[in-house]
Every structure is written in C-alpha cells, then in structure tokens.
Design a protein around this motif. Structure first.
Motif, PDB file in Angstrom:
ATOM      1  N   PRO A 285       0.799  -1.234   0.000  1.00 20.37           N
ATOM      2  CA  PRO A 285       0.000   0.000   0.000  1.00 20.37           C
ATOM      3  C   PRO A 285       0.824   1.273   0.000  1.00 20.37           C
ATOM      4  CG  PRO A 285      -0.110  -1.091   2.137  1.00 20.37           C
ATOM      5  CD  PRO A 285       0.582  -2.034   1.203  1.00 20.37           C
ATOM      6  N   GLU A 288       2.875   0.891  -3.740  1.00 18.77           N
ATOM      7  CA  GLU A 288       1.887   0.579  -4.769  1.00 18.77           C
ATOM      8  C   GLU A 288       2.399  -0.437  -5.783  1.00 18.77           C
ATOM      9  OE1 GLU A 288       0.529   4.256  -6.462  1.00 18.77           O
ATOM     10  OE2 GLU A 288      -0.650   4.775  -4.680  1.00 18.77           O
ATOM     11  N   GLU A 298      -2.314  -4.946   0.359  1.00 20.61           N
ATOM     12  CA  GLU A 298      -3.661  -4.462   0.062  1.00 20.61           C
ATOM     13  C   GLU A 298      -4.235  -5.189  -1.149  1.00 20.61           C
ATOM     14  OE1 GLU A 298      -5.885  -0.405  -1.556  1.00 20.61           O
ATOM     15  OE2 GLU A 298      -3.943  -0.224  -0.526  1.00 20.61           O
ATOM     16  N   ARG A 315      -8.624  -0.272  -5.652  1.00 16.89           N
ATOM     17  CA  ARG A 315      -7.967  -0.427  -4.358  1.00 16.89           C
ATOM     18  C   ARG A 315      -9.017  -0.593  -3.269  1.00 16.89           C
ATOM     19  NH1 ARG A 315      -2.692   3.256  -3.414  1.00 16.89           N
ATOM     20  NH2 ARG A 315      -2.788   1.922  -1.550  1.00 16.89           N
ATOM     21  N   ARG A 317      -8.538  -1.293  -0.067  1.00 13.49           N
ATOM     22  CA  ARG A 317      -8.039  -0.911   1.261  1.00 13.49           C
ATOM     23  C   ARG A 317      -8.046  -2.083   2.250  1.00 13.49           C
ATOM     24  NH1 ARG A 317      -5.158   3.568   0.130  1.00 13.49           N
ATOM     25  NH2 ARG A 317      -6.402   5.019  -1.113  1.00 13.49           N
ATOM     26  N   ILE A 319      -6.668  -5.433   3.899  1.00 16.08           N
ATOM     27  CA  ILE A 319      -5.354  -6.045   4.093  1.00 16.08           C
ATOM     28  C   ILE A 319      -5.509  -7.562   4.190  1.00 16.08           C
ATOM     29  CG2 ILE A 319      -3.300  -6.147   5.551  1.00 16.08           C
ATOM     30  CD1 ILE A 319      -3.739  -3.464   4.121  1.00 16.08           C
ATOM     31  N   ASN A 343      -6.820  -0.515   5.476  1.00 16.26           N
ATOM     32  CA  ASN A 343      -5.883   0.605   5.621  1.00 16.26           C
ATOM     33  C   ASN A 343      -6.527   1.756   6.372  1.00 16.26           C
ATOM     34  OD1 ASN A 343      -4.031  -0.802   4.160  1.00 16.26           O
ATOM     35  ND2 ASN A 343      -4.204   0.423   2.295  1.00 16.26           N
TER      36      ASN A 343
END
Length: 444
Positions: A285, A288, A298, A315, A317, A319, A343
């Motif tokens: 994350p 990227e 992520e 994305r 977010r 995990i 995240n």
C-alpha cells in the motif's frame, strides 16, 4: 447435493442456476487464459465508454492495446473510491443510463455516496455468483434461508436474496433490526441458513438466550457472515452458540456486492475468489507495487465481466494475502485469506499499528466478559490514547470488574503490544449492532 459436495452437484436447479464444476475446478493455466481474454475486452470497454478511464489511461501513457499478459495490468492506473465520488452520480457508467437496470449506493456519510450500476446481464451474473457462493458454503436447493442483511441501497440484502432464489432456496427477507422478531421467525420458519453481519448474528444469539429460544437444536446449520471484518475467535463464538458452520463471505459494492469470494464449508480456510469474473492482486500500500503470491498487502480487484460499471485495479483498502495452495474441496480458484483489517481502519496509537480485529481476538472468549466492545480513541495533550470499553458476562459480579479490567489490560498489552485503558461495562451497556458494527469511536 451434500454439504461437502458442492463442486460435483447436479447441473441445474429448477430456478435456472447452473452449477459449473468445470469452471470452479479449471486448471490454473486455463483460468489465466480465460482471465486474459476477458481482461482485454474489459479494458477496451472501459477505455471506450468511460471518460474517467480514458483520461487516466492517457495520463499514465497506456492503452488497452498494450496488454499482452496478465502481468501487463500493473502498467495501468488504480481506481479509488474518490473516483466514483468525483464522477457522481453516473459518470463512471460504461453504458447509457437507460441500459442500467438497477443502482445501489453507499450511505455517503463521509461525503457524496458512491453509486454503482448494473445492467440486466450484470444482475443475472451477480445472482449466479451468489448462488455459487451459497452452494460453496454448503447451501442446497430447498434450504430455508433467513436473510438479515439490510435491503435498500446497501448491496447485501438484495445480493443474497437474488442468489438464494437462483440456487432454489426459500428466502425469508427479514433485513436488519427487529432482533426479537428475527429469532421467532428463525425458529418458527425452520431456517437452515442465516445470512447476516457477524456482529448482528452475535446479537441474535444474545437475544435468543434472553427470549429462551433454542436455536442450537433447530435445523439451522450454516451462517454466511460478511460486510465487516471478523476474527477466528468470533467464528468460534458463533459456531458454539448457534451450533452452525460459520462461513466468511466477501464483497464490496464497487466491484459487485456480496459474492466476490467465499469460504468453502469443507475447509473454512480462505475465501475462494471467483477468478472467472474477477482478477485479484496484492500490492504494497505504500509503494503501490505488486507483491508476490503469499505476501500480505492491500487487495486490488479488477472486474472481468461487468458491463455497467467496470472497475480497473480498484484499491479495496483491505489487508490480506492470496494463496493458490490446493483445497480439499477441489476448487482451484485463488483463496483470499482472512481480511485482517483495512488501511483506513488501522489505528496508529503511539507509533503502534493496531487493527480492531487484533483487539477482538483477545477479547472474544475471554473469561467473564461478553464479546461486545467498543474502542475509543482520544487525544491527551499531544498523545493519542486508546480506551477499550468491554461488556461483562452476566455471570460476573460488579465487584469483580476492576480485576477483570486489569487482566484484560495485561493481555492486550502482551498480545497486541499496546497499552490501553480498559473499562468493564454492565451487561447490555455496549450498543448492539443492527447491521454493521461500529467498533471504533474516534474522538480526537
């Protein structure tokens, strides 16, 4: 079809759901070929029909013609939730609005809602995938399915509803709330499958005991729980109190809704992500950059068959990590291991990264406390503090509360590595969930 034989089930149900064991057990090389073919079409569809994607691709210096392998997808830009809000309401749709059969949306509590759309074909594929998911969890045609996910703009209720009907189940569309009536209906209608958030299912179990309703001895055998992160400790609690198999389901409205991935009832060890419709990546994350299979990062998802709202490298977010280890159920689709947090849910307390699920793992099953809690973040001068408000078990006496708080504080410190102030609340004082649980109150 038996509870552990979903992959080799008959071909059709009376409602038209088609079992596809050849897809669910496809060798990974052939699965990759199917994904590549569908990915190329999706990129062209998004680039040609959505101004946002044309602009973001052009700004990055890529175009769909440059995709020759699945690895080439890493060249393309990410999509994030704010992109949907910036193009509110229908700017991300890839078909004319009059071809959109249904729209759903987020609550918009932190700004404009994120609006998602479905063509008639999208709705049918969603129902097929949810039917596949319920079957993967052990549901069978003829089951009575009690649906306590919320109906309305939230995708959970209608997503589970249409999938269950497609599988051939009888659906009780209860939605959320009205806990006492829910338990009466669960008992009287003889539900075999319960769909709900895990926190609401726990709330149902609490009220069933108060109402003297015995759900354990009834026909209920499966709980399909999702829409919020939950721990293995919570799973054990639900399985023990309801005498069921508790199965994790994953989805998000931006991608489709529930049914993107689900655990199989055979192993309950990672959610099978339906790779014929979605491509899954794990990225760091911070940098990227894509991470190798098995590493934690992520989750990023690209849709492969969506018409109204294709999503390119969205994305999430969330995990987690991915695994292609063989599963005893026979399915070859990648497994998404349990989501440990998001995240944007991560709390940084005095330099320590903490997820609510870590605290939950310590609290659930702990002696003398009930599995209901809230975490409260405050600012004391220049320092952030974390308080844990934990509910006592009805068998605990008030004079025991200080000792219980000290013991819980010690275990959180030793297991999570952070100091927090624990306060023990009397039974019923922690707010109960009628949908998604609010586990964290940030008062800074």
């Amino acid at each position: 079809m038996s509870i552990g034989n979903s992959v080799t089930a008959p071909a059709f149900t009376s409602d038209g759901y088609m079992y596809q064991p050849e897809i669910e057990t496809l060798p990974r090389e052939q699965l990759a070929e199917l994904q590549l073919d569908r990915l190329k079409k999706t990129l062209h569809h998004a680039y040609s029909n959505v101004p946002h994607f044309k602009q973001s691709f052009d700004d990055t210096g890529v175009n769909p013609e440059e995709l020759h392998s699945l690895e080439d997808l890493a060249k393309f830009p990410f999509t994030v939730k704010t992109d949907l809000r910036d193009n509110y309401p229908f700017g991300m749709f890839a078909v004319p609005r009059d071809q959109v059969t249904r729209v759903h949306a987020s609550s918009g509590t932190t700004g404009k809602p994120t609006v998602v759309g479905y063509t008639r074909g999208d709705i049918d594929r969603w129902a097929q995938l949810m039917a596949r998911s319920i079957a993967c969890a052990g549901g069978v045609p003829g089951d009575m399915l009690h649906n306590a996910y919320g109906y309305g703009l939230f995708t959970g209720g209608l997503g589970a509803h249409y999938g269950a009907e497609k599988l051939g189940c009888t659906v009780t569309p209860m939605s959320g709330g009205n806990t006492e009536k829910q338990n009466v209906v669960l008992r009287d209608f003889g539900a075999n499958v319960l769909c709900a958030t895990p926190s609401f299912a726990l709330n149902l179990a609490d009220h069933a005991e108060q109402q003297d309703i015995d759900l354990r001895s009834g026909p209920l055998r499966i709980g399909i729980f999702g829409a919020e992160p939950w721990s293995d400790a919570m799973r054990a609690e639900l399985e023990q109190r309801l005498d069921i198999k508790a199965v994790d389901i994953y989805g998000l409205s931006e991608i489709m809704g529930p049914g993107v991935a689900i655990e199989c009832v055979e192993e309950q060890a990672g959610l099978h992500g339906w790779e014929d419709h979605f491509l899954f990546e794990i990225i760091d994350p911070e940098t990227e950059q894509p991470l190798p299979m098995g590493e934690t990062g992520e989750l990023v998802i690209t849709t492969l068959t969506k018409e109204a709202l294709p999503m390119i490298r969205y994305r999430t977010r969330d995990i987690t990590r991915l695994s292609t280890e063989p599963c005893s159920c026979g399915r070859t689709h990648v497994r998404i291991l349990r989501v440990t947090g998001r995240n944007d849910d991560m709390m940084i307390i005095r330099g320590v990264n903490v997820y609510p699920s870590q605290i939950e793992s310590v609290l659930v099953g702990f002696p003398n406390i009930a599995p209901h809690y809230q975490l409260v973040i405050r600012r004391d001068g220049n320092m952030d503090t974390l308080d844990a408000e934990v509910e006592a078990n009805p068998n605990a006496r008030p004079e025991q509360y200080p000792a219980i708080a000290a013991e819980v504080t010690h275990h959180i410190k030793s297991m999570v590595g952070i100091s927090c102030k624990v306060s023990i609340k009397a039974p019923g004082e922690i707010p109960r969930s009628e949908g998604k649980a609010v586990r964290v109150k940030d008062l800074r």
